[in-house]
Motif scaffolding. Structure first.
Motif, PDB file in Angstrom:
ATOM      1  N   ARG A   1       0.823  -1.206   0.000  1.00 38.74           N
ATOM      2  CA  ARG A   1       0.000   0.000   0.000  1.00 38.74           C
ATOM      3  C   ARG A   1       0.859   1.259   0.000  1.00 38.74           C
ATOM      4  N   VAL A   2       2.029   1.191   0.656  1.00 37.43           N
ATOM      5  CA  VAL A   2       2.946   2.327   0.617  1.00 37.43           C
ATOM      6  C   VAL A   2       3.383   2.606  -0.815  1.00 37.43           C
ATOM      7  N   ARG A   3       3.766   1.528  -1.513  1.00 35.18           N
ATOM      8  CA  ARG A   3       4.211   1.701  -2.903  1.00 35.18           C
ATOM      9  C   ARG A   3       3.089   2.254  -3.773  1.00 35.18           C
ATOM     10  N   ALA A   4       1.870   1.784  -3.527  1.00 42.02           N
ATOM     11  CA  ALA A   4       0.736   2.291  -4.297  1.00 42.02           C
ATOM     12  C   ALA A   4       0.486   3.766  -3.993  1.00 42.02           C
ATOM     13  N   ALA A   5       0.566   4.132  -2.712  1.00 43.48           N
ATOM     14  CA  ALA A   5       0.319   5.518  -2.313  1.00 43.48           C
ATOM     15  C   ALA A   5       1.375   6.458  -2.885  1.00 43.48           C
ATOM     16  N   LEU A   6       2.625   5.988  -2.983  1.00 44.35           N
ATOM     17  CA  LEU A   6       3.701   6.819  -3.520  1.00 44.35           C
ATOM     18  C   LEU A   6       3.559   7.078  -5.015  1.00 44.35           C
ATOM     19  N   SER A   7       2.721   6.301  -5.671  1.00 45.10           N
ATOM     20  CA  SER A   7       2.532   6.486  -7.110  1.00 45.10           C
ATOM     21  C   SER A   7       1.161   7.050  -7.455  1.00 45.10           C
ATOM     22  N   ARG A   8       0.371   7.363  -6.421  1.00 42.54           N
ATOM     23  CA  ARG A   8      -1.003   7.793  -6.668  1.00 42.54           C
ATOM     24  C   ARG A   8      -1.157   9.291  -6.448  1.00 42.54           C
ATOM     25  N   PRO A   9      -1.817  10.001  -7.365  1.00 39.12           N
ATOM     26  CA  PRO A   9      -2.067  11.431  -7.160  1.00 39.12           C
ATOM     27  C   PRO A   9      -2.819  11.659  -5.848  1.00 39.12           C
ATOM     28  N   GLY A  10      -2.411  12.692  -5.134  1.00 41.99           N
ATOM     29  CA  GLY A  10      -3.061  13.001  -3.863  1.00 41.99           C
ATOM     30  C   GLY A  10      -2.247  12.555  -2.667  1.00 41.99           C
ATOM     31  N   THR A  11      -1.603  11.391  -2.766  1.00 42.33           N
ATOM     32  CA  THR A  11      -0.790  10.899  -1.651  1.00 42.33           C
ATOM     33  C   THR A  11       0.688  10.829  -1.982  1.00 42.33           C
ATOM     34  N   SER A  12       1.050  10.925  -3.246  1.00 45.93           N
ATOM     35  CA  SER A  12       2.447  10.732  -3.627  1.00 45.93           C
ATOM     36  C   SER A  12       3.366  11.806  -3.059  1.00 45.93           C
ATOM     37  N   HIS A  13       2.826  12.998  -2.765  1.00 41.53           N
ATOM     38  CA  HIS A  13       3.660  14.087  -2.258  1.00 41.53           C
ATOM     39  C   HIS A  13       4.244  13.755  -0.889  1.00 41.53           C
ATOM     40  N   LEU A  14       3.434  13.134  -0.022  1.00 39.58           N
ATOM     41  CA  LEU A  14       3.909  12.777   1.315  1.00 39.58           C
ATOM     42  C   LEU A  14       3.058  11.619   1.834  1.00 39.58           C
TER      43      LEU A  14
END
Length: 288
Positions: free
Chosen positions: A19-32
């Motif tokens: 889920r971390v890897r997914a969040a780092l590549s997803r708009p909205g959460t990738s910034h932090l």
């Protein structure tokens, strides 16, 4: 022997790495992205050693007691009202003081904006500890992160945690700005109580955050507000109770619960002591 976790009353959240890897590549959460977060109260014998560092930035906020951190081979004392920021990939260790073990709110963050935050904040391995001008506000944001991660593992919760972390990192980065006006310890405590109306916050806890003795803090609070911290908190709760009684049809027992009173009969007594009438009689009054 140092303990990494397992402290009574602790809160510990870890985002699954897929889920971390997914969040780092997803708009909205990738910034932090907040990968780990928690709360360790009076963490006696707490400690951690990471010879190779971690992939995230480690942020530790000490709100009570004291401890130490060792970053890039240099040891630094840490006390209440200070934050430790360790950049990614830097060897470090930290631990609670034996005599006065610290209480920590902490999180690990990663993301595209992290390097910029650390650059603006002037964070470097040689100076990982800094003072917080408003520890209450920082703690409230870490708690917001923890609550979002506790709620569930949906994208919405991850986004809420990311937003709170972004705000937190922005405030921490601004701490190095010279000449910024500072809110008094009492003003900070008032704001913290306003944000935690449903929780019973002790004078000792508020004093520790303000880095004052309980007696000195209580004296300053009463001098600046005209009431004790407990009375101030009761006033906040009663104001919220009035709002709920005026704007909802919730039973008195539910109103009591929503303003932090487990016992509705005790709540009713407190309400009458403040307003001169019971919650039911207050609700029946014509207003406006």
């Amino acid at each position: 022997m140092l303990l990494e976790d397992g402290f009574p009353g602790q809160r510990l959240l870890v985002m699954p790495r897929p889920r971390v890897r997914a969040a780092l590549s997803r708009p909205g959460t990738s910034h932090l992205v907040v990968t780990d977060a928690g709360y360790f109260p009076r963490a006696r014998a707490h400690g951690m050693t990471r010879p190779d560092g971690v992939d995230q930035c480690v942020v530790l906020v000490c709100t009570r007691g004291s401890g130490w951190c060792e970053v890039a081979g240099v040891r630094h004392p840490v006390r209440s009202g200070q934050v430790v920021i360790v950049p990614p990939g830097v060897a470090h260790a930290y631990g609670a003081d034996d005599a006065t073990p610290w209480t920590l709110w902490w999180l690990h963050v990663a993301g595209h904006d992290l390097a910029e935050f650390l650059r603006v904040a002037g964070v470097r391995a040689g100076a990982p500890v800094r003072e917080l001008s408003d520890v209450y506000r920082i703690v409230a944001l870490v708690e917001e992160v923890v609550q979002a991660m506790e709620r569930d593992q949906t994208f919405a919760s991850a986004l809420a945690a990311s937003g709170a972390a972004w705000h937190l990192m922005a405030l921490v980065s601004s701490e190095r700005t010279a000449g910024a006006p500072r809110v008094s310890a009492v003003g900070q405590a008032q704001e913290y109580l306003r944000q935690h109306v449903t929780e019973r916050v002790s004078v000792d806890e508020l004093a520790a955050m303000a880095r004052l003795s309980p007696s000195h803090f209580a004296t300053r609070f009463r001098r600046e507000t005209g009431v004790t911290p407990l009375r101030y908190q009761t006033q906040l709760r009663m104001a919220r109770a009035r709002e709920l009684l005026d704007t909802t049809d919730s039973p008195v027992a539910l109103v009591s619960e929503r303003v932090g009173y487990v016992d509705p009969f005790y709540f009713a007594r407190q309400f009458k002591a403040v307003h001169g009438v019971s919650p039911t009689a207050y609700r029946a009054q014509r207003k406006g």
